[in-house]
Design a protein around this motif. Sequence first.
Motif, PDB file in Angstrom:
ATOM      1  N   VAL A  10      18.654  16.138  -3.256  1.00  0.00           N
ATOM      2  CA  VAL A  10      18.921  15.149  -2.227  1.00  0.00           C
ATOM      3  C   VAL A  10      17.853  15.385  -1.171  1.00  0.00           C
ATOM      4  CG1 VAL A  10      20.566  14.308  -0.518  1.00  0.00           C
ATOM      5  CG2 VAL A  10      21.391  15.119  -2.745  1.00  0.00           C
ATOM      6  N   CYS A  13      19.546  12.966   3.781  1.00  0.00           N
ATOM      7  CA  CYS A  13      20.863  12.378   3.991  1.00  0.00           C
ATOM      8  C   CYS A  13      20.968  11.982   5.458  1.00  0.00           C
ATOM      9  CB  CYS A  13      21.986  13.344   3.629  1.00  0.00           C
ATOM     10  SG  CYS A  13      23.617  12.616   3.941  1.00  0.00           S
ATOM     11  N   ASN A  21      26.289  17.542   5.884  1.00  0.00           N
ATOM     12  CA  ASN A  21      24.997  17.197   6.459  1.00  0.00           C
ATOM     13  C   ASN A  21      24.643  18.154   7.598  1.00  0.00           C
ATOM     14  OD1 ASN A  21      22.852  16.029   7.934  1.00  0.00           O
ATOM     15  ND2 ASN A  21      23.395  14.010   7.213  1.00  0.00           N
ATOM     16  N   CYS A  26      21.405  17.909   2.984  1.00  0.00           N
ATOM     17  CA  CYS A  26      22.724  18.061   2.375  1.00  0.00           C
ATOM     18  C   CYS A  26      22.905  19.492   1.890  1.00  0.00           C
ATOM     19  CB  CYS A  26      22.874  17.091   1.209  1.00  0.00           C
ATOM     20  SG  CYS A  26      24.503  17.192   0.429  1.00  0.00           S
ATOM     21  N   CYS A  42      28.129   7.996  -2.619  1.00  0.00           N
ATOM     22  CA  CYS A  42      28.115   9.454  -2.689  1.00  0.00           C
ATOM     23  C   CYS A  42      29.574   9.903  -2.642  1.00  0.00           C
ATOM     24  CB  CYS A  42      27.330  10.059  -1.526  1.00  0.00           C
ATOM     25  SG  CYS A  42      27.349  11.877  -1.557  1.00  0.00           S
ATOM     26  N   ILE A  84      20.377   9.751   0.439  1.00  0.00           N
ATOM     27  CA  ILE A  84      21.740   9.325   0.722  1.00  0.00           C
ATOM     28  C   ILE A  84      21.769   8.754   2.130  1.00  0.00           C
ATOM     29  CG2 ILE A  84      24.158  10.053   0.903  1.00  0.00           C
ATOM     30  CD1 ILE A  84      23.021  10.406  -1.928  1.00  0.00           C
ATOM     31  N   ALA A  91      28.159   6.301   2.964  1.00  0.00           N
ATOM     32  CA  ALA A  91      27.367   7.285   2.220  1.00  0.00           C
ATOM     33  C   ALA A  91      27.101   6.772   0.811  1.00  0.00           C
ATOM     34  CB  ALA A  91      28.088   8.627   2.171  1.00  0.00           C
TER      35      ALA A  91
END
Length: 99
Positions: A10, A13, A21, A26, A42, A84, A91
Amino acid sequence: MATLAELPHVSECTVSGCSYNDHSNCHAGAVTIAGVGGDAQCATFIPLNVKGGLDTVLASVGACQRANCVHNENLSCTATAVRIGAGNDLADCLTFTPR
């Protein structure tokens, strides 16, 4: 099938309200991508004030339930990395590309 070292990370995010987060990174061990239709949600998103996840690990995509994504091969993500952020939901996988 990808090994743990090959799973896409990822890379970003932007969901600041997620427990995993930390400064756009992430910290879940892995995320699951789910959803229906044009939504690639997500499924790991947890909207709590308590911070969770691992101290130093940045998440990978552990599972992708979106078989209709061009990056999905046998329910594993083949993208180099995923982002994300807000989409149809708060999300979503912004890397999702329908076949």
